[in-house]
Design an enzyme around this catalytic site. Structure first.
Site, PDB file in Angstrom:
ATOM      1  N   ARG A   1      26.197  20.945 -19.545  1.00 47.40           N
ATOM      2  CA  ARG A   1      26.914  21.262 -18.307  1.00 47.40           C
ATOM      3  C   ARG A   1      27.594  22.590 -18.508  1.00 47.40           C
ATOM      4  O   ARG A   1      28.019  22.901 -19.621  1.00 47.40           O
ATOM      5  CB  ARG A   1      28.083  20.301 -18.096  1.00 47.40           C
ATOM      6  CG  ARG A   1      27.823  19.005 -17.494  1.00 47.40           C
ATOM      7  CD  ARG A   1      29.209  18.331 -17.362  1.00 47.40           C
ATOM      8  NE  ARG A   1      29.043  16.913 -17.365  1.00 47.40           N
ATOM      9  CZ  ARG A   1      29.971  16.061 -17.738  1.00 47.40           C
ATOM     10  NH1 ARG A   1      31.143  16.513 -18.182  1.00 47.40           N
ATOM     11  NH2 ARG A   1      29.742  14.792 -17.703  1.00 47.40           N
TER      12      ARG A   1
ATOM     13  N   ASP B   1     -18.020 -13.065   4.718  1.00 47.10           N
ATOM     14  CA  ASP B   1     -16.962 -12.722   5.680  1.00 47.10           C
ATOM     15  C   ASP B   1     -16.128 -13.936   6.061  1.00 47.10           C
ATOM     16  O   ASP B   1     -15.430 -13.934   7.061  1.00 47.10           O
ATOM     17  CB  ASP B   1     -17.561 -12.065   6.928  1.00 47.10           C
ATOM     18  CG  ASP B   1     -18.476 -12.998   7.712  1.00 47.10           C
ATOM     19  OD1 ASP B   1     -18.651 -14.167   7.303  1.00 47.10           O
ATOM     20  OD2 ASP B   1     -19.027 -12.557   8.744  1.00 47.10           O
TER      21      ASP B   1
ATOM     22  N   ARG C   1     -18.213  -4.425  14.532  1.00 45.47           N
ATOM     23  CA  ARG C   1     -16.979  -4.613  15.305  1.00 45.47           C
ATOM     24  C   ARG C   1     -15.706  -4.282  14.524  1.00 45.47           C
ATOM     25  O   ARG C   1     -14.630  -4.219  15.093  1.00 45.47           O
ATOM     26  CB  ARG C   1     -16.900  -6.061  15.826  1.00 45.47           C
ATOM     27  CG  ARG C   1     -17.657  -6.245  17.124  1.00 45.47           C
ATOM     28  CD  ARG C   1     -17.530  -7.654  17.642  1.00 45.47           C
ATOM     29  NE  ARG C   1     -18.382  -8.584  16.909  1.00 45.47           N
ATOM     30  CZ  ARG C   1     -18.227  -9.907  16.937  1.00 45.47           C
ATOM     31  NH1 ARG C   1     -17.245 -10.442  17.625  1.00 45.47           N
ATOM     32  NH2 ARG C   1     -19.057 -10.683  16.261  1.00 45.47           N
TER      33      ARG C   1
ATOM     34  N   ASN D   1     -14.902 -10.996  12.070  1.00 42.84           N
ATOM     35  CA  ASN D   1     -15.794 -10.017  12.687  1.00 42.84           C
ATOM     36  C   ASN D   1     -15.051  -8.780  13.166  1.00 42.84           C
ATOM     37  O   ASN D   1     -15.658  -7.766  13.451  1.00 42.84           O
ATOM     38  CB  ASN D   1     -16.504 -10.636  13.899  1.00 42.84           C
ATOM     39  CG  ASN D   1     -17.341 -11.830  13.492  1.00 42.84           C
ATOM     40  OD1 ASN D   1     -18.182 -11.740  12.607  1.00 42.84           O
ATOM     41  ND2 ASN D   1     -17.091 -12.969  14.112  1.00 42.84           N
TER      42      ASN D   1
END
Ligand code: UD1
Ligand code: CA
Length: 458
Positions: free
Chosen positions: A435, A108, A18, A231
């Site tokens: 620069r 789980d 699931r 689940n």
């Protein structure tokens, strides 16, 4: 408490269809680590002498996770899902070779508290037998019901599909967590049959079998939030929310101010000192340690570990971060450091009192104490193949919009002029400037406007 050695059997064989995922269910994360890792950490907290994990076929990544977390844990494979009783017996070798208590956990179910399991072990202290962790379900649908006698002792567990209408009215349910103090547990589990509605070997049948053998069966209860089994992705998010609520409450109890706690997300290992203040929308990935008096302004993202690196992230006393800062693995900020808006720091240390307040990337570097990194400075650490380091000394001043092309070092106290692209080392106390010379065209602007605004065809 008991000095009987403890074996914990963790059931992780479920595919978790699931979840609709290529990843086995138990590897999905809550608070930055897998559900399996949560359950393994709980097992370690309980002082388990041995951990056995039951996995399904083709779960190399689950095995690897077990191995990484606990190299001593034993892994068993349940080839076919024939029920929880059969799953536990997949670890028969571990069970038969163990004398002491056995606790069965589901991988789980990541939110169980150690205190509840300790209470179960206390109950097993009374006598040999079985102890079940129960809870009063708001909606008992699908759960096994705990059938108790008038004196509260446990008679049996009846699975939903096998229950009579009267039994279905019972709201005291089986969490799935079961504890055993049985001399020959494997022998007892061998007596479980599969003559039931699902045709499965129910671990829960062990209660009636134990009672039949004259052993004690008891129930310890806990809150429903401890036994949420995941689940689906929806339940994963619910588990995350419960975990976050607990962790925020714990942090606040220990002296952290959260302006909007529901917008702050912690990981399993986030640590805080006292008097830390967290503004809204702050995310902590794994591996972050925060000292006292740190201020984290709104909308910051901090992580000490990611897919590539587990180098950690530490933030020293009195430092302030954000708003909108990103701190990545391998970052160490000293005391009273300022990291301001739209600044990213990775694999770098900013020593005490250093500042990078605006729009800057600091990667693979040391920035010495009290140095000031101007707005828009980029540490060019990557050449497309390798990461190279920059070293910026104490008290250095880097002018805005500079690029430091690594590897390069700027000596203590030096200046880098704004807008410079620095490719060679700058000596201590010097000015590094790169620069083009500025030139000037007098009255250029007025002439330009005149040209542009002259009427066409006039
Ligand atoms: C189980 C309990 C039920 C309890 C509920 C709590 C049994 C017979 N029933 O029911 O009393 O209320 O949990 O959530 O134990 N697993 C395996 N191999 C198997 C079967 C299951 O590893 O062959 C694992 C699953 O992956 C899962 C856990 O065991 O993590 C529980 O199995 P599941 O089939 O979900 O049991 P439930 O019917 O929910
Ligand atoms: Ca289940």
């Amino acid at each position: 408490m008991s000095d009987r050695p403890l074996l914990i059997v963790i059931l992780a064989a479920g595919k978790g269809t699931r979840m609709k995922s290529a990843l086995p269910k138990v590897l999905h994360k809550v608070a930055g680590r897998s559900m399996l890792a949560h359950v393994m950490a709980l097992s370690a907290d309980l002082g388990a002498a041995r951990i056995a994990v039951v996995v399904g076929p083709e779960m190399a990544n689950v095995r690897a996770e077990v191995h990484a977390l606990a190299p001593d844990a034993a892994i068993y494979e349940q080839t076919e899902q024939r029920g929880t009783g059969d799953a536990v017996l997949a670890a028969r070798e571990a069970i038969a070779g163990h004398s002491g208590d056995v606790l069965v956990l589901y991988a789980d179910t990541p939110l169980t508290r150690a205190a509840s399991l300790i209470a179960m072990r206390r109950s097993l202290d009374v006598a040999e037998g079985v102890c079940v962790l129960g809870f009063d379900a708001a909606d008992p649908t699908g759960y096994g019901r705990l059938l108790t006698s008038a004196d509260g002792s446990l008679l049996a567990i009846r699975e939903h599909k096998d229950a009579s209408p009267d039994e279905l009215d019972v709201t005291l349910c089986n969490s799935g967590v079961m504890g055993f103090r049985v001399a020959d547990l494997a022998g007892l589990l061998d007596r479980i049959g599969n003559d039931n509605a699902k045709g499965e070997y129910y671990l829960t049948d062990a209660v009636e079998i134990a009672r039949g053998a004259g052993l004690r069966a008891s129930v310890v209860t806990c809150g429903e939030d401890e036994v949420l089994g995941v689940n689906s992705r929806d339940q994963l998010a619910v588990a995350e929310a419960i975990w976050q609520r607990r962790a925020r409450a714990r942090a606040m109890a220990e002296g952290v101010t959260m302006v909007a706690p529901e917008t702050v997300f912690l990981s399993y290992d986030t640590t805080f000192g006292r008097d830390v203040v967290l503004e809204p929308n702050v995310f902590f990935g794994p591996g972050v340690a925060i000292a006292d008096d740190v201020l984290i302004r709104a909308n910051c993202y901090l992580e000490g570990h990611d897919q590539k690196s587990r180098a950690g992230l530490t933030i020293g006393k009195g430092t302030s971060i954000g708003p909108f800062a990103r701190l990545r693995p391998g970052t160490t900020l000293g005391e009273d450091v300022h990291v301001g808006n739209f600044v990213e720091v990775k694999n770098a240390s900013l020593e005490d009192g250093a500042k990078a307040n605006h729009l800057t990337y600091v990667g693979d570097a040391r920035v010495g104490a009290g140095a000031n990194i101007g707005a828009g400075t980029i540490f060019c650490n990557y050449d497309g193949y390798n990461k190279n380091r920059c070293d910026v000394g104490a008290g250095v001043f880097i002018g805005s919009n500079s690029a430091l092309v690594a590897p390069v070092s700027i000596g203590d106290g030096a200046y880098v002029a704004a807008g410079s692209t620095i490719t060679r080392d700058v000596a201590a106390g010097a000015l590094g400037i790169e620069r083009a010379e500025q030139t000037e065209k007098p009255e250029w602007a007025a002439n330009y406007r005149f040209r542009m605004e002259k009427p066409k065809g006039g």
